[in-house]
Design a protein around this motif. Sequence first.
Motif, mmCIF file in Angstrom:
data_model
loop_
_atom_site.group_PDB
_atom_site.id
_atom_site.type_symbol
_atom_site.label_atom_id
_atom_site.label_comp_id
_atom_site.label_asym_id
_atom_site.label_seq_id
_atom_site.Cartn_x
_atom_site.Cartn_y
_atom_site.Cartn_z
ATOM 1 N N LYS A 163 0.812 -1.218 0.000
ATOM 2 C CA LYS A 163 0.000 0.000 0.000
ATOM 3 C C LYS A 163 0.845 1.268 0.000
ATOM 4 O O LYS A 163 0.297 2.367 0.019
ATOM 5 N N ALA A 164 2.155 1.131 -0.009
ATOM 6 C CA ALA A 164 3.038 2.296 0.035
ATOM 7 C C ALA A 164 3.196 2.905 -1.354
ATOM 8 O O ALA A 164 3.225 2.198 -2.365
ATOM 9 N N HIS A 165 3.306 4.226 -1.369
ATOM 10 C CA HIS A 165 3.548 4.977 -2.608
ATOM 11 C C HIS A 165 4.484 6.124 -2.232
ATOM 12 O O HIS A 165 4.039 7.169 -1.766
ATOM 13 N N ILE A 166 5.779 5.929 -2.421
ATOM 14 C CA ILE A 166 6.759 6.884 -1.910
ATOM 15 C C ILE A 166 7.621 7.431 -3.038
ATOM 16 O O ILE A 166 7.813 6.793 -4.075
ATOM 17 N N HIS A 167 8.118 8.643 -2.787
ATOM 18 C CA HIS A 167 9.078 9.286 -3.681
ATOM 19 C C HIS A 167 10.259 9.733 -2.826
ATOM 20 O O HIS A 167 10.112 10.576 -1.938
ATOM 21 N N CYS A 168 11.427 9.168 -3.074
ATOM 22 C CA CYS A 168 12.619 9.441 -2.271
ATOM 23 C C CYS A 168 13.494 10.454 -3.002
ATOM 24 O O CYS A 168 13.872 10.238 -4.159
ATOM 25 N N PHE A 169 13.819 11.538 -2.309
ATOM 26 C CA PHE A 169 14.661 12.568 -2.905
ATOM 27 C C PHE A 169 16.138 12.183 -2.859
ATOM 28 O O PHE A 169 16.915 12.654 -3.688
ATOM 29 N N ARG A 170 16.522 11.370 -1.880
ATOM 30 C CA ARG A 170 17.921 10.975 -1.747
ATOM 31 C C ARG A 170 18.074 9.475 -1.955
ATOM 32 O O ARG A 170 17.114 8.719 -1.883
ATOM 33 N N ARG A 171 19.300 9.081 -2.190
ATOM 34 C CA ARG A 171 19.601 7.687 -2.492
ATOM 35 C C ARG A 171 19.338 6.788 -1.292
ATOM 36 O O ARG A 171 19.622 7.140 -0.153
ATOM 37 N N ILE A 172 18.787 5.605 -1.558
ATOM 38 C CA ILE A 172 18.554 4.593 -0.531
ATOM 39 C C ILE A 172 19.673 3.563 -0.607
ATOM 40 O O ILE A 172 19.924 2.981 -1.665
ATOM 41 N N ARG A 173 20.336 3.337 0.522
ATOM 42 C CA ARG A 173 21.407 2.345 0.612
ATOM 43 C C ARG A 173 20.916 1.167 1.446
ATOM 44 O O ARG A 173 20.400 1.367 2.544
ATOM 45 N N ALA A 174 21.076 -0.031 0.933
ATOM 46 C CA ALA A 174 20.609 -1.210 1.660
ATOM 47 C C ALA A 174 21.361 -2.433 1.170
ATOM 48 O O ALA A 174 21.949 -2.438 0.081
ATOM 49 N N GLY A 175 21.318 -3.482 2.006
ATOM 50 C CA GLY A 175 21.876 -4.748 1.570
ATOM 51 C C GLY A 175 21.003 -5.379 0.502
ATOM 52 O O GLY A 175 21.488 -5.867 -0.515
ATOM 53 N N SER A 176 19.686 -5.352 0.722
ATOM 54 C CA SER A 176 18.717 -5.854 -0.248
ATOM 55 C C SER A 176 17.422 -5.072 -0.081
ATOM 56 O O SER A 176 17.126 -4.564 1.003
ATOM 57 N N ILE A 177 16.637 -4.989 -1.154
ATOM 58 C CA ILE A 177 15.406 -4.197 -1.158
ATOM 59 C C ILE A 177 14.299 -5.013 -1.814
ATOM 60 O O ILE A 177 14.515 -5.649 -2.852
ATOM 61 N N GLU A 178 13.113 -4.963 -1.204
ATOM 62 C CA GLU A 178 11.916 -5.582 -1.770
ATOM 63 C C GLU A 178 10.891 -4.487 -2.048
ATOM 64 O O GLU A 178 10.548 -3.713 -1.151
ATOM 65 N N ILE A 179 10.401 -4.443 -3.283
ATOM 66 C CA ILE A 179 9.412 -3.450 -3.690
ATOM 67 C C ILE A 179 8.094 -4.174 -3.933
ATOM 68 O O ILE A 179 7.956 -4.924 -4.902
#
Length: 261
Positions: A163-179
């Motif tokens: 249900k999330a709807h996001i807009h990130c202005f800065r870079r996201i750093r992570a080991g792994s990401i699930e969208i």
Amino acid sequence: MEYAAAKSSICRQCGRSFSPFAPKPGLKLRTKEEAPAPESPSFLGRFEDFWKRQRSAIIECFECKRKQQVSGAATSTICPACSTHIDLRDYKITSGFSRSIRTRGDVHLTSKGDLASSSIVCRSALIEGRLRGNLHCDDTATINFSGKIPGRISARHVIVERKAHIHCFRRIRAGSIEIKGTMSGEILAQTIVTVHKKGSLEGDVTARAITVEKGGMFSGQLVIGQVSITQGELLEDQEPAVISIPESHFPETARRPLPAT
């Protein structure tokens, strides 16, 4: 008939002393209501408290990075190496909050919360409200929020809920990401980026691998390989050096004789 201020009197028939204002037998006086006794915790609640006390966790110091084992019921501790105070409490944000958070516990930002702290450091986080600061999680950051995120996000694992709807202005750093929902922004992942069914990702991605399930969508530039930090992120912007050439390097022009008069 007795005097109004009299505290005791004598019966004229039997001669016994009595108080004219004493309550009659069988008459109940009105007393203050006593607070109800606290209910005893249920068996499940007592079992959870017992399990929390028996459980232990390994935490890392913020300063010297030394690891130590603490009880699950502890709310704070001190590093035995550098004597730094380590907060172990969980935070639940239900309204406006602007103080910095640095804990080895969890942070829950509810839908009515507004977290404007410049820095949030925690073990794991659940974001359901407005986040305006920088967030760093040692474990998992779960985002279930619709809106803009101006701050930086870094975590071992990031989950964008359906249900999330996001807009990130800065870079996201992570080991792994699930969208699982909808996201737009730049991603820098150490391992893999997964776009689930009905998920949408728009932006530049740098990772070792990417998986887009059937029904998912990805739009943007993709760089597959080892994640590295660019030189621009390591060095601050510096003014270009101006090369000055001494005047002695220029040949002097030959002097011309003055015209005769």
